[in-house]
Design a protein around this motif. Structure first.
Motif, PDB file in Angstrom:
ATOM      1  N   GLY A 107       0.792  -1.224   0.000  1.00 59.43           N
ATOM      2  CA  GLY A 107       0.000   0.000   0.000  1.00 59.43           C
ATOM      3  C   GLY A 107       0.822   1.270   0.000  1.00 59.43           C
ATOM      4  N   SER A 108       2.132   1.148  -0.008  1.00 57.67           N
ATOM      5  CA  SER A 108       3.030   2.304   0.025  1.00 57.67           C
ATOM      6  C   SER A 108       3.634   2.572  -1.342  1.00 57.67           C
ATOM      7  CB  SER A 108       4.156   2.058   1.036  1.00 57.67           C
ATOM      8  OG  SER A 108       5.108   1.130   0.508  1.00 57.67           O
ATOM      9  N   THR A 109       4.314   3.702  -1.468  1.00 55.17           N
ATOM     10  CA  THR A 109       4.992   4.019  -2.733  1.00 55.17           C
ATOM     11  C   THR A 109       6.233   3.158  -2.935  1.00 55.17           C
ATOM     12  OG1 THR A 109       6.250   5.796  -1.652  1.00 55.17           O
ATOM     13  CG2 THR A 109       4.162   6.395  -2.720  1.00 55.17           C
ATOM     14  N   ALA A 110       6.711   2.505  -1.877  1.00 54.96           N
ATOM     15  CA  ALA A 110       7.890   1.638  -1.991  1.00 54.96           C
ATOM     16  C   ALA A 110       7.645   0.447  -2.899  1.00 54.96           C
ATOM     17  CB  ALA A 110       8.320   1.158  -0.607  1.00 54.96           C
ATOM     18  N   SER A 111       6.363   0.108  -3.139  1.00 53.16           N
ATOM     19  CA  SER A 111       6.036  -1.052  -3.978  1.00 53.16           C
ATOM     20  C   SER A 111       5.903  -0.692  -5.456  1.00 53.16           C
ATOM     21  CB  SER A 111       4.726  -1.685  -3.487  1.00 53.16           C
ATOM     22  OG  SER A 111       3.643  -0.778  -3.648  1.00 53.16           O
ATOM     23  N   ALA A 112       6.465   0.422  -5.857  1.00 50.80           N
ATOM     24  CA  ALA A 112       6.354   0.871  -7.256  1.00 50.80           C
ATOM     25  C   ALA A 112       6.749  -0.247  -8.219  1.00 50.80           C
ATOM     26  CB  ALA A 112       7.234   2.089  -7.480  1.00 50.80           C
ATOM     27  N   GLY A 113       5.893  -0.483  -9.223  1.00 54.75           N
ATOM     28  CA  GLY A 113       6.165  -1.481 -10.249  1.00 54.75           C
ATOM     29  C   GLY A 113       5.582  -2.841  -9.962  1.00 54.75           C
ATOM     30  N   VAL A 114       5.009  -3.044  -8.781  1.00 54.27           N
ATOM     31  CA  VAL A 114       4.429  -4.340  -8.413  1.00 54.27           C
ATOM     32  C   VAL A 114       2.922  -4.269  -8.585  1.00 54.27           C
ATOM     33  CG1 VAL A 114       4.137  -6.071  -6.600  1.00 54.27           C
ATOM     34  CG2 VAL A 114       6.272  -4.729  -6.742  1.00 54.27           C
ATOM     35  N   THR A 115       2.391  -4.976  -9.560  1.00 50.99           N
ATOM     36  CA  THR A 115       0.950  -4.943  -9.796  1.00 50.99           C
ATOM     37  C   THR A 115       0.509  -6.216 -10.508  1.00 50.99           C
ATOM     38  OG1 THR A 115      -0.896  -3.548 -10.549  1.00 50.99           O
ATOM     39  CG2 THR A 115       0.994  -3.788 -12.042  1.00 50.99           C
ATOM     40  N   GLY A 116      -0.759  -6.587 -10.311  1.00 50.79           N
ATOM     41  CA  GLY A 116      -1.305  -7.780 -10.926  1.00 50.79           C
ATOM     42  C   GLY A 116      -0.741  -9.067 -10.354  1.00 50.79           C
ATOM     43  N   ARG A 117      -0.302  -9.025  -9.098  1.00 53.83           N
ATOM     44  CA  ARG A 117       0.308 -10.186  -8.452  1.00 53.83           C
ATOM     45  C   ARG A 117      -0.578 -10.705  -7.320  1.00 53.83           C
ATOM     46  NH1 ARG A 117       4.947 -12.699 -10.565  1.00 53.83           N
ATOM     47  NH2 ARG A 117       6.289 -11.141 -11.531  1.00 53.83           N
ATOM     48  N   VAL A 118      -0.400 -11.984  -7.012  1.00 49.52           N
ATOM     49  CA  VAL A 118      -1.090 -12.614  -5.889  1.00 49.52           C
ATOM     50  C   VAL A 118      -0.026 -13.182  -4.954  1.00 49.52           C
ATOM     51  CG1 VAL A 118      -2.726 -14.387  -5.158  1.00 49.52           C
ATOM     52  CG2 VAL A 118      -3.068 -13.194  -7.340  1.00 49.52           C
ATOM     53  N   PHE A 119      -0.136 -12.847  -3.679  1.00 48.49           N
ATOM     54  CA  PHE A 119       0.834 -13.287  -2.679  1.00 48.49           C
ATOM     55  C   PHE A 119       0.130 -14.117  -1.609  1.00 48.49           C
ATOM     56  CE2 PHE A 119       2.257  -9.254  -4.398  1.00 48.49           C
ATOM     57  CZ  PHE A 119       3.602  -9.479  -4.687  1.00 48.49           C
ATOM     58  N   GLU A 120       0.668 -15.281  -1.332  1.00 46.59           N
ATOM     59  CA  GLU A 120       0.204 -16.047  -0.179  1.00 46.59           C
ATOM     60  C   GLU A 120       1.091 -15.663   0.999  1.00 46.59           C
ATOM     61  OE1 GLU A 120      -1.638 -20.416   0.085  1.00 46.59           O
ATOM     62  OE2 GLU A 120       0.542 -20.429  -0.156  1.00 46.59           O
ATOM     63  N   THR A 121       0.484 -15.371   2.131  1.00 52.85           N
ATOM     64  CA  THR A 121       1.264 -14.931   3.279  1.00 52.85           C
ATOM     65  C   THR A 121       0.715 -15.542   4.553  1.00 52.85           C
ATOM     66  OG1 THR A 121       1.945 -12.990   4.580  1.00 52.85           O
ATOM     67  CG2 THR A 121      -0.107 -12.792   3.344  1.00 52.85           C
ATOM     68  N   GLU A 122       1.618 -16.090   5.337  1.00 51.12           N
ATOM     69  CA  GLU A 122       1.254 -16.773   6.581  1.00 51.12           C
ATOM     70  C   GLU A 122       2.464 -16.791   7.489  1.00 51.12           C
ATOM     71  OE1 GLU A 122       0.248 -21.330   8.119  1.00 51.12           O
ATOM     72  OE2 GLU A 122       0.104 -20.832   5.994  1.00 51.12           O
ATOM     73  N   ALA A 123       2.266 -16.432   8.763  1.00 52.17           N
ATOM     74  CA  ALA A 123       3.357 -16.414   9.744  1.00 52.17           C
ATOM     75  C   ALA A 123       4.508 -15.567   9.196  1.00 52.17           C
ATOM     76  CB  ALA A 123       3.790 -17.833  10.077  1.00 52.17           C
ATOM     77  N   GLY A 124       5.697 -16.155   9.050  1.00 50.29           N
ATOM     78  CA  GLY A 124       6.831 -15.415   8.508  1.00 50.29           C
ATOM     79  C   GLY A 124       7.106 -15.712   7.051  1.00 50.29           C
ATOM     80  N   ARG A 125       6.121 -16.296   6.356  1.00 49.34           N
ATOM     81  CA  ARG A 125       6.344 -16.750   4.973  1.00 49.34           C
ATOM     82  C   ARG A 125       5.561 -15.894   3.984  1.00 49.34           C
ATOM     83  NH1 ARG A 125       3.307 -20.202   2.025  1.00 49.34           N
ATOM     84  NH2 ARG A 125       2.127 -20.836   3.864  1.00 49.34           N
ATOM     85  N   ILE A 126       6.206 -15.515   2.893  1.00 48.31           N
ATOM     86  CA  ILE A 126       5.575 -14.814   1.769  1.00 48.31           C
ATOM     87  C   ILE A 126       5.873 -15.612   0.508  1.00 48.31           C
ATOM     88  CG2 ILE A 126       5.519 -12.726   0.358  1.00 48.31           C
ATOM     89  CD1 ILE A 126       6.462 -11.181   2.858  1.00 48.31           C
ATOM     90  N   THR A 127       4.826 -15.925  -0.261  1.00 47.10           N
ATOM     91  CA  THR A 127       4.986 -16.701  -1.485  1.00 47.10           C
ATOM     92  C   THR A 127       4.336 -15.967  -2.641  1.00 47.10           C
ATOM     93  OG1 THR A 127       4.877 -18.770  -0.223  1.00 47.10           O
ATOM     94  CG2 THR A 127       4.531 -18.924  -2.601  1.00 47.10           C
ATOM     95  N   VAL A 128       5.051 -15.833  -3.755  1.00 48.05           N
ATOM     96  CA  VAL A 128       4.457 -15.318  -4.982  1.00 48.05           C
ATOM     97  C   VAL A 128       3.741 -16.463  -5.676  1.00 48.05           C
ATOM     98  CG1 VAL A 128       4.871 -14.225  -7.215  1.00 48.05           C
ATOM     99  CG2 VAL A 128       6.264 -13.584  -5.236  1.00 48.05           C
ATOM    100  N   MET A 129       2.438 -16.321  -5.866  1.00 53.03           N
ATOM    101  CA  MET A 129       1.653 -17.374  -6.499  1.00 53.03           C
ATOM    102  C   MET A 129       1.685 -17.189  -8.015  1.00 53.03           C
ATOM    103  SD  MET A 129       0.914 -18.872  -3.757  1.00 53.03           S
ATOM    104  CE  MET A 129      -0.180 -20.172  -4.328  1.00 53.03           C
ATOM    105  N   HIS A 130       1.895 -18.282  -8.736  1.00 53.83           N
ATOM    106  CA  HIS A 130       2.002 -18.205 -10.184  1.00 53.83           C
ATOM    107  C   HIS A 130       0.669 -18.365 -10.902  1.00 53.83           C
ATOM    108  CE1 HIS A 130       6.608 -19.159 -10.224  1.00 53.83           C
ATOM    109  NE2 HIS A 130       6.351 -17.878 -10.074  1.00 53.83           N
ATOM    110  N   GLY A 131      -0.297 -19.009 -10.289  1.00 57.99           N
ATOM    111  CA  GLY A 131      -1.621 -19.082 -10.899  1.00 57.99           C
ATOM    112  C   GLY A 131      -1.658 -19.942 -12.142  1.00 57.99           C
ATOM    113  N   TRP A 132      -2.751 -19.781 -12.891  1.00 59.35           N
ATOM    114  CA  TRP A 132      -2.921 -20.570 -14.106  1.00 59.35           C
ATOM    115  C   TRP A 132      -1.894 -20.175 -15.153  1.00 59.35           C
ATOM    116  CZ3 TRP A 132      -5.778 -24.698 -13.796  1.00 59.35           C
ATOM    117  CH2 TRP A 132      -6.862 -24.733 -12.909  1.00 59.35           C
ATOM    118  N   ARG A 133      -1.231 -21.167 -15.725  1.00 61.43           N
ATOM    119  CA  ARG A 133      -0.294 -20.942 -16.823  1.00 61.43           C
ATOM    120  C   ARG A 133      -0.291 -22.206 -17.677  1.00 61.43           C
ATOM    121  NH1 ARG A 133       5.632 -20.305 -14.541  1.00 61.43           N
ATOM    122  NH2 ARG A 133       4.756 -18.249 -14.184  1.00 61.43           N
TER     123      ARG A 133
END
Length: 303
Positions: free
Chosen positions: A240-266
């Motif tokens: 939600g900050s300006t620090a994330s410039a360039g990050v869009t259209g992504r899905v992230f799974e997040t739990e505890a101390g883990r962050i995962t970039v989800m790749h989705g249908w391909r």
């Protein structure tokens, strides 16, 4: 804190409890002015009240931050419009929208009433669409006026939307729909300075405490509570900050101390005959493709 969101105005829906409350407090701690939306309903979506939203506002102001409560139904056109208007009328701008509001009405499909389907689809999917629509309309107008924003939207999906969850057909369908909405909206609004992403969080909230009762209990004396909703909020604040410039259209799974970039249908294995298949040929070709493809992850609760 670092003041990562200093000067930004942030809306968080469903912010009276659980993940939404954690997000609102985290944004305020980083210097944002926060519109705390919550209808004050029960776990199944019944009832209403201004108490939960105002309690979070009081927490923020007691810590020296700025916040305002909004208790209208954001799954209605008037409620969603008033949500955006509250930010603009109170603080003169809007920078970030966090769509988080929701509730559960879990049933196996054969026992799932039409009303339970409609209610869950309404709050989760329509409750994402309408605030998103009104916020992006504002940001489009700003761009046309020569004031292109650095706007951010974080939508809330779920592992149920990614993999499915037994007994949650309505919730899983709504959360999968939110991912589709996120991808389309990110593509359509990039020209207006808007970045839109989605998260699939796992944490201890009213909505999950019964489903994960055996694994999500708060630890006694532990240094790190892996299932605390506050663990999800740092990623949301960064997105939600300006620090994330360039990050869009992504899905992230997040739990505890883990962050995962989800790749989705391909696309996976494919074969092209160059002509029409017979049913028998199509079946044989499909079995060959499946033999070389990765098996799907099972739905939550599947045996």
């Amino acid at each position: 804190m670092t003041g990562l969101c200093s000067g930004r105005v942030v809306i968080v829906t469903g912010a009276g409890r659980g993940l939404g409350r954690a997000h609102a407090l985290a944004f305020a701690a980083e210097g944002a002015k926060v519109v705390v939306n919550d209808l004050g309903v029960g776990l199944d979506g019944t009832g209403s009240g201004t108490g939960p939203a105002q309690q979070v506002v009081d927490e923020i102001t007691a810590s020296g931050g700025e916040a305002v409560a909004h208790a209208a139904d954001i799954a209605t056109t008037d409620g969603a419009a008033s949500l955006i208007a509250t930010a603009l009328d109170t603080y003169g701008r809007l920078d970030t929208l966090v769509n988080n509001a929701g509730f559960l009405r879990d049933r196996m499909l054969v026992n799932l009433d039409e009303d339970d389907w409609d209610a869950v689809m309404r709050v989760h999917l329509k409750g994402h669409f309408l605030p998103l629509k009104h916020a992006t309309a504002h940001w489009r107008a700003e761009t046309k006026a020569g004031r292109t924003p650095e706007a951010r939207v974080i939508n809330t999906s779920s592992g149920a939307g990614l993999l499915g969850s037994v007994g949650q057909g309505n919730y899983s369908a709504a959360k999968a729909g939110i991912i589709g909405l996120t991808l389309v909206a990110a593509a359509e609004t990039a020209r207006y300075g808007v970045q839109i992403n989605a998260i699939a969080p796992a944490a201890r909230t009213r909505m999950t405490e019964h489903t994960f009762a055996d694994t999500m209990a708060a630890p006694t004396g532990a240094a790190f509570d892996a299932m605390a909703p506050e663990n999800v909020s740092p990623l949301v604040v960064w997105l939600g900050s300006t620090a994330s410039a360039g990050v869009t259209g992504r899905v992230f799974e997040t739990e505890a101390g883990r962050i995962t970039v989800m790749h989705g249908w391909r696309p996976g294995p494919t074969v092209d005959k160059g002509a029409r298949w017979t049913p028998t040929e199509a079946g044989a070709a499909t079995l060959t493709l499946l033999a070389t493809s990765e098996p799907p992850h099972p739905a939550y609760g599947a045996h």
